[in-house]
Design an enzyme around this catalytic site. Structure first.
Site, short mmCIF file in Angstrom:
data_model
loop_
_atom_site.label_atom_id
_atom_site.label_comp_id
_atom_site.label_asym_id
_atom_site.label_seq_id
_atom_site.Cartn_x
_atom_site.Cartn_y
_atom_site.Cartn_z
N SER A 154 48.05 31.90 35.14
CA SER A 154 48.19 31.51 36.54
C SER A 154 46.97 32.18 37.21
O SER A 154 46.78 33.26 37.45
CB SER A 154 49.47 31.80 37.03
OG SER A 154 49.61 31.44 38.60
N LYS A 169 46.64 27.28 34.93
CA LYS A 169 47.40 26.76 36.29
C LYS A 169 46.59 27.18 37.40
O LYS A 169 46.38 28.43 37.27
CB LYS A 169 48.90 27.29 36.23
CG LYS A 169 49.46 27.53 37.48
CD LYS A 169 51.06 27.87 37.24
CE LYS A 169 51.31 29.01 38.06
NZ LYS A 169 52.88 28.98 38.04
N LYS A 175 46.57 27.89 41.51
CA LYS A 175 47.33 27.76 42.51
C LYS A 175 46.42 26.97 43.93
O LYS A 175 45.16 27.13 43.94
CB LYS A 175 47.20 29.30 43.49
CG LYS A 175 48.34 30.17 42.39
CD LYS A 175 49.55 29.78 42.39
CE LYS A 175 50.55 30.79 42.07
NZ LYS A 175 51.97 30.45 41.99
N ASP A 233 49.70 24.58 41.19
CA ASP A 233 51.20 25.16 41.73
C ASP A 233 51.02 25.15 43.10
O ASP A 233 50.12 25.94 43.58
CB ASP A 233 51.42 26.60 40.98
CG ASP A 233 52.60 27.08 41.66
OD1 ASP A 233 53.45 26.60 42.38
OD2 ASP A 233 53.27 28.36 41.08
N GLY A 254 56.09 33.76 35.76
CA GLY A 254 55.99 34.98 35.91
C GLY A 254 56.11 35.21 37.50
O GLY A 254 55.66 34.41 38.17
#
Ligand code: OSB
Ligand code: MG
Length: 368
Positions: free
Chosen positions: A135, A161, A163, A188, A290
């Protein structure tokens, strides 16, 4: 199982690099470690909620209060046949799932030592390696983001991923996709959008993402179901799923096609196993999210990722991406194939480094 003693500690761990989401930037983690002694064994759990009530309403202060005044006294009131029995006993306390999960996790660690079975096996896990993704937070420039993606791909991670938030979304995804047309990519939003942004959200379909995570309200299911009917990108829910009932309702409404499971958010292993069974039956893929965990929370994330419905790469990655020095030995490492090998010894499979933990502790309290 009879609990003899519980110790709470707050530790402060500076991140190797800040982590930014649509709700803010974290530079140092405040984590509560729960250490339990029972039946001659010692078990560890971690309260992984955010420092501020932005991801969920829990904070280290609320967790300390709920553990000290409710969960610890309740758990010490009698003997237990299994950690799940303790989890059931916590049911009248509404919410505070990160606090509940930390204590329950420590008890599963103990149970696994008591029975001489690796933690992953004890909870019903079936995998010997787990697939890993990363992430990547919001950066100050697209160049920095592209550099970080390259570094993680070079390390072998199986999916990326990023943000996103309004102002750091379509243009960013466009550039990432142009540079990396074939990687497994997802985004995300941490609840940064509403249905008013429907036209913008529809543009995301161009990027053939694996999924978009939690685009709408942090506690919403209904609007996500509406959005899923309007877009082809699979929706993955994170913040909205706190229980097995939430997962069932999300499935029935068509609010998501995939679920990110975090042990803390759902209140521990007992609920996580129920969600696993439900998602296996309904063919909803799961993966483990996480919360920038220390080694102790990370070790528990590895164990839960071995359950059968966890078929997609999770956000469980190497210690070195977060910490100059983790608080467990050995640190969590990731293979060049982007996998973590699941420990095959009883207990957590990693040893808490007591000297290191003592050094980063800012408060502690013992309950005997
Ligand atoms: O939404 O998954 C999230 C970190 C903190 C709070 C919420 C989230 C995250 C992450 C990081 O995405 C996952 C990790 O690397 O631990
Ligand atoms: Mg998320």
């Amino acid at each position: 199982m009879k609990i003899d003693c519980v110790e709470l500690r707050e530790i402060r761990l500076p991140l190797v690099r800040f982590f930014e989401t649509s709700f803010g930037r974290t530079t140092t983690r405040r984590i509560i470690l729960v250490r339990v002694e029972a039946d001659g064994h010692t078990g560890w759990g971690e309260v992984a909620c955010g420092e501020e009530p932005f991801y969920s309403y829990e904070t280290p202060e609320t967790a300390w209060h709920i553990l000290r005044d409710y969960l610890i006294p309740w758990s010490r009131s009698r003997e237990w046949a299994s950690p799940s029995e303790v989890a059931e006993h916590f049911r009248p306390i509404r919410g505070h799932n990160f606090a509940k999960a930390a204590l329950e996790a420590a008890l599963w660690d103990i149970e696994s030592q008591r029975r001489g079975i690796p933690l992953a096996k004890l909870i019903g896990g079936t995998r010997e390696t787990i697939p890993c993704g990363v992430s990547i937070g919001i950066q100050s420039s697209i160049e920095e983001l592209l550099e970080m993606i390259q570094r993680e791909l070079d390390s072998g991670y199986q999916r990326i991923k990023i943000k996103i938030k309004p102002g750091w979304d379509v243009e960013i995804l466009e550039q990432v996709r142009t540079r990396y047309p074939r990687i497994a990519l997802m985004a995300d939003a941490n609840s940064a959008y509403t249905l008013e942004d429907l036209d913008r959200l529809k543009l995301f379909d161009r990027f053939y993402l694996m999924m978009i995570e939690q685009p709408l309200g942090w506690d919403d299911l209904v609007d996500h179901a509406r959005l899923q009917r309007e877009i082809s990108t699979p929706i993955c829910l994170d913040e909205s799923i706190h229980s097995a009932d939430d997962a069932r309702k999300a499935a029935e409404l068509g609010a998501c096609m995939i679920i990110n499971l975090k042990l803390g958010r759902v209140g521990g292993y007992t609920v996580a196993r129920k969600i696993n069974a439900l998602c296996a039956a309904r063919k909803i893929p799961l993966w483990c999210g996480g919360m920038l965990e220390s080694g102790i929370g990370r070790a528990h994330n590895i164990a839960v990722s071995t359950l059968s419905a966890f078929t997609l790469p999770g956000d469980v990655s190497a210690s070195r991406r977060y910490w100059h020095e983790d608080i467990i030995d050995p640190e969590v490492t990731v293979t060049p194939q982007g996998t973590i090998c699941v420990p095959q010894i009883p207990g957590l499979g990693f040893v808490p480094n007591l000297a290191r933990i003592e050094k980063v502790t800012v408060r502690k309290e013992r309950f005997e």
